[in-house]
Enzyme design. Structure first.
Site, PDB file in Angstrom:
ATOM      1  N   ASP A  13       0.873  -1.178   0.000  1.00 34.31           N
ATOM      2  CA  ASP A  13       0.000   0.000   0.000  1.00 34.31           C
ATOM      3  C   ASP A  13       0.904   1.219   0.000  1.00 34.31           C
ATOM      4  O   ASP A  13       1.656   1.451   0.949  1.00 34.31           O
ATOM      5  CB  ASP A  13      -0.898  -0.015   1.239  1.00 34.31           C
ATOM      6  CG  ASP A  13      -1.866   1.151   1.247  1.00 34.31           C
ATOM      7  OD1 ASP A  13      -2.246   1.617   0.178  1.00 34.31           O
ATOM      8  OD2 ASP A  13      -2.244   1.600   2.360  1.00 34.31           O
ATOM      9  N   PRO A  15       2.079   5.425  -0.600  1.00 36.82           N
ATOM     10  CA  PRO A  15       1.581   6.752  -0.243  1.00 36.82           C
ATOM     11  C   PRO A  15       0.917   7.449  -1.424  1.00 36.82           C
ATOM     12  O   PRO A  15       1.372   7.358  -2.562  1.00 36.82           O
ATOM     13  CB  PRO A  15       2.846   7.509   0.188  1.00 36.82           C
ATOM     14  CG  PRO A  15       3.873   6.459   0.450  1.00 36.82           C
ATOM     15  CD  PRO A  15       3.542   5.329  -0.453  1.00 36.82           C
ATOM     16  N   GLY A  16      -0.135   8.189  -1.146  1.00 37.75           N
ATOM     17  CA  GLY A  16      -0.796   8.977  -2.183  1.00 37.75           C
ATOM     18  C   GLY A  16      -0.320  10.409  -2.230  1.00 37.75           C
ATOM     19  O   GLY A  16      -0.481  11.104  -3.222  1.00 37.75           O
ATOM     20  N   GLY A  62      36.259  31.172  -2.489  1.00 40.03           N
ATOM     21  CA  GLY A  62      35.859  32.138  -1.465  1.00 40.03           C
ATOM     22  C   GLY A  62      34.825  33.079  -2.033  1.00 40.03           C
ATOM     23  O   GLY A  62      34.517  33.057  -3.238  1.00 40.03           O
ATOM     24  N   SER A  80      32.908  36.457  -3.374  1.00 35.47           N
ATOM     25  CA  SER A  80      33.307  37.555  -4.250  1.00 35.47           C
ATOM     26  C   SER A  80      33.885  38.685  -3.404  1.00 35.47           C
ATOM     27  O   SER A  80      33.297  39.081  -2.402  1.00 35.47           O
ATOM     28  CB  SER A  80      32.090  38.052  -5.035  1.00 35.47           C
ATOM     29  OG  SER A  80      32.431  39.162  -5.835  1.00 35.47           O
ATOM     30  N   SER A  88      33.212  29.158  -6.905  1.00 34.89           N
ATOM     31  CA  SER A  88      32.878  27.732  -6.753  1.00 34.89           C
ATOM     32  C   SER A  88      32.131  27.494  -5.443  1.00 34.89           C
ATOM     33  O   SER A  88      32.667  26.896  -4.525  1.00 34.89           O
ATOM     34  CB  SER A  88      34.125  26.857  -6.844  1.00 34.89           C
ATOM     35  OG  SER A  88      35.217  27.379  -6.133  1.00 34.89           O
TER      36      SER A  88
END
Length: 603
Positions: A84, A86-87, A440, A442, A514
């Site tokens: 059964d 989940p919905g 690091g 900006s 990054s």
């Protein structure tokens, strides 16, 4: 005589009445023990059959199914494992798990509401996961005065949807889970319906699958109890195997023959689909967990690039280019979604353009792996065609993918052997390749410090190149913006360029915000061991905002610049950088000296 085992999944939208219907099925079929019945009785003495599956406290409090509830039961004709599911859309991932092993599906629809978006989504998933036999249970017919017209309209709508999804066998049954009409017993209130009850369909529907294919067994475990025995344990995914049969070990492609089929009960003369066995080989070959033993005359394919159908199951979006762990059977590699071909609108089946995927999205994508895997299309083999994507930071399963086919470039584009490699190129320059990755916020001073380090190394006779994030965006990455997806692709491209430069024997300096740990980790892994140095130029937000040399923070605070790191886009600080520079305490010149001193023995 052994009875058939049927794996059954129930699905549909929230409040369609799945738990009540299946509870009624078990109750009326006599599959509920008396002690459980006593626990389900209400103060009035009636049995609340819906609570049979709501085992979690949270489910009882909210009145919804969250987890997949499994139940074994038997009738005179068959044995069943019932799931059964989940919905609620939030728990779609649980439904996918259950559908991946199901033989048949019962899809519920509330007769008052008709087909809802979650009904359509679940039907898409049922079709995707290879379930072809569906019973459409049009529930709560008692609330529609047992209307034949209402039932037939919903059945016609669903059959049209099923045809689009490739669901070849659909049987529609009008039911009332509350009263048990057409569940186990026929309904006196719907004399116009002459088809099977739910239980009759479950007991009689044809389970014949595709014709058995050639032998395949993914290796799950190398069984080595002592120096005299080496076997390969797994469950046979398809076909039959006997001692003496020639087999191929994939992806290596080496061939040998089967020596023994070993089980706890003794050796077998034959083993077939679904059996778990240990196979020994006539020759000593390098076979590992995740390899596949296959019929030598009809082996499966090996590839590293695929078109897949993907269900995204995480709250965080899918970002193309981000590295995920890809698990196919027992094999595990790293891979990236390189391209989202289209997203599927589950309500209209329309194909939509998409750059990212959100929770519960279904899409067709291209997947690139860092190493080849043995596979068959999911339509041929669930075992060799179904894979999952795992987030490398959280170990959470974030996606389920079904292989459609290998991309032609997987076979057509091969590595070209070169006579001069990175070692020779580095030796010519009298240095070791290295990637210095400055990360690091900006304005932290990354580019300034990287430029000073570059000048020092150049003055010392080193062969270097500085890849500055802003400069790269003027050319190679000029097509990218600053969304999370674009940032991931920006770093992926910079990483590949840095890797090529390191292969040329250079010392490469990369200065790029990054912001995501996953991409910095990916960059490290793309380089040779020991050749990546993460340098965190650490400056607090208030410090870089005061500097604001380019005026970017002011624009971001004014709402003139969207997706700016540190303001409305996150920066994930490195937890264990190789070098940390306190940019608030050190001048750029001092930072340069500290970096040179830390790296002096690595050049």
């Amino acid at each position: 005589m052994a009875r058939d085992l049927v794996r059954l999944i129930t699905c549909g939208s929230v409040d369609d009445g799945k738990s009540t219907l299946i509870g009624r099925l078990l109750h009326d079929a006599g599959a509920v023990p008396e002690d459980q019945l006593a626990a389900l009785r209400t103060p009035s003495g009636e049995v609340d059959v819906s609570r049979l599956f709501d085992g979690l406290d949270a489910e009882r409090e909210q009145g919804i199914t969250i987890d997949v509830a499994y139940r074994h039961f038997e009738t005179a004709g068959r044995r069943f494992i019932l799931a059964d599911t989940p919905g609620h859309p939030q728990y779609t991932r649980n439904m996918v798990t259950a559908a991946s092993t199901a033989d048949v599906a019962v899809v519920l629809v509330d007769a008052r509401k008709g087909l809802l978006p979650q009904t359509r989504r679940h039907s898409h998933l049922v079709g995707m996961m290879g379930v072809r036999r569906v019973l459409l249970a049009v529930n709560k017919m008692d609330l529609m005065d047992w209307s034949r017209a209402a039932f037939e309209e919903i059945a016609a709508d669903y059959r049209a949807l099923a045809a689009e999804l490739g669901l070849s066998e659909v049987t529609a049954v009008p039911v009332s889970g509350l009263g048990g009409d057409n569940v186990v017993r026929r309904s006196a209130d719907m004399p116009w319906y002459a088809g099977p009850t739910l239980l009759e369909w479950l007991e009689t529907t044809d389970l014949a699958g595709a014709a058995p294919g050639p032998f395949r067994m993914p290796v799950q475990w190398v069984n080595r109890p002592d120096a005299d025995f080496r076997g390969y344990a797994g469950r046979i995914a398809s076909g039959t195997v006997r001692p003496g049969d020639p087999v191929t070990v994939l992806p290596s492609g080496r061939t040998t023959t089967i020596d023994r089929i070993v089980t706890m009960g003794g050796d077998l003369s034959e083993a077939t689909t679904g059996q778990s066995v240990t196979l020994t080989l006539a020759d000593h070959l390098d076979v590992s967990r995740g390899d596949v033993l296959a019929d030598a005359g009809a082996p499966p394919e090996v590839a590293d690039q695929f078109e897949i159908q993907l269900v995204w199951m995480a709250d965080a979006p899918l970002l193309p280019g981000r590295a995920y762990v890809v698990k196919l059977g027992a094999a595990t590699v790293t891979g990236q979604i390189t391209d989202i071909r289209h997203r599927i609108n589950v309500e209209t089946s329309e194909h939509l353009a998409a750059r990212t995927l959100e929770l519960n999205d279904i899409a067709v994508c291209h997947l690139h792996l860092d190493a080849p895997l043995t596979f068959e299309p999911y339509a041929v083999s669930r075992d060799l065609g179904g894979l999952i994507l795992i987030d490398r930071q959280t170990n959470e399963t974030v996606g389920a993918g079904l292989i459609r086919f290998a991309l032609r470039r997987s076979a057509n584009v091969q590595w070209q052997a070169l006579d001069i490699g990175r070692a020779e190129r580095a030796a010519l320059k009298h240095q070791k390749p290295l990637v210095l990755w400055f990360t690091g916020l900006s304005g932290a001073g990354k580019s300034t410090i990287a430029n000073l380090v570059d000048k020092r190394l150049f003055a010392d006779g080193r062969h270097t190149f500085l890849l500055d994030g802003d400069n790269v965006r003027h050319g190679l990455n000029q097509d990218l913006g600053f969304t999370d997806a674009d940032r991931v692709e920006n770093i992926r491209r910079i990483t590949e360029v840095a890797r090529l430069m390191a292969d040329a024997g250079l010392i490469v300096l990369v200065s790029a915000i990054s912001p995501f740990a996953a991409e910095r980790r990916m960059a490290r892994e793309r380089m040779a061991p020991g050749e990546f140095v993460e340098i965190f130029v650490d400056a607090p937000l208030e410090v870089v905002e005061r500097r604001d040399v380019k005026g970017l923070y002011r624009k971001a605070r004014a709402g003139e610049l969207a997706n700016f790191t540190g303001i409305d886009s996150p920066y994930e600080r490195p937890e264990s950088p190789d070098i940390r520079i306190d940019a608030a305490a050190l001048t750029p010149e001092q930072a340069c000296e500290r970096i040179i001193d830390a790296l002096r023995d690595r050049f």
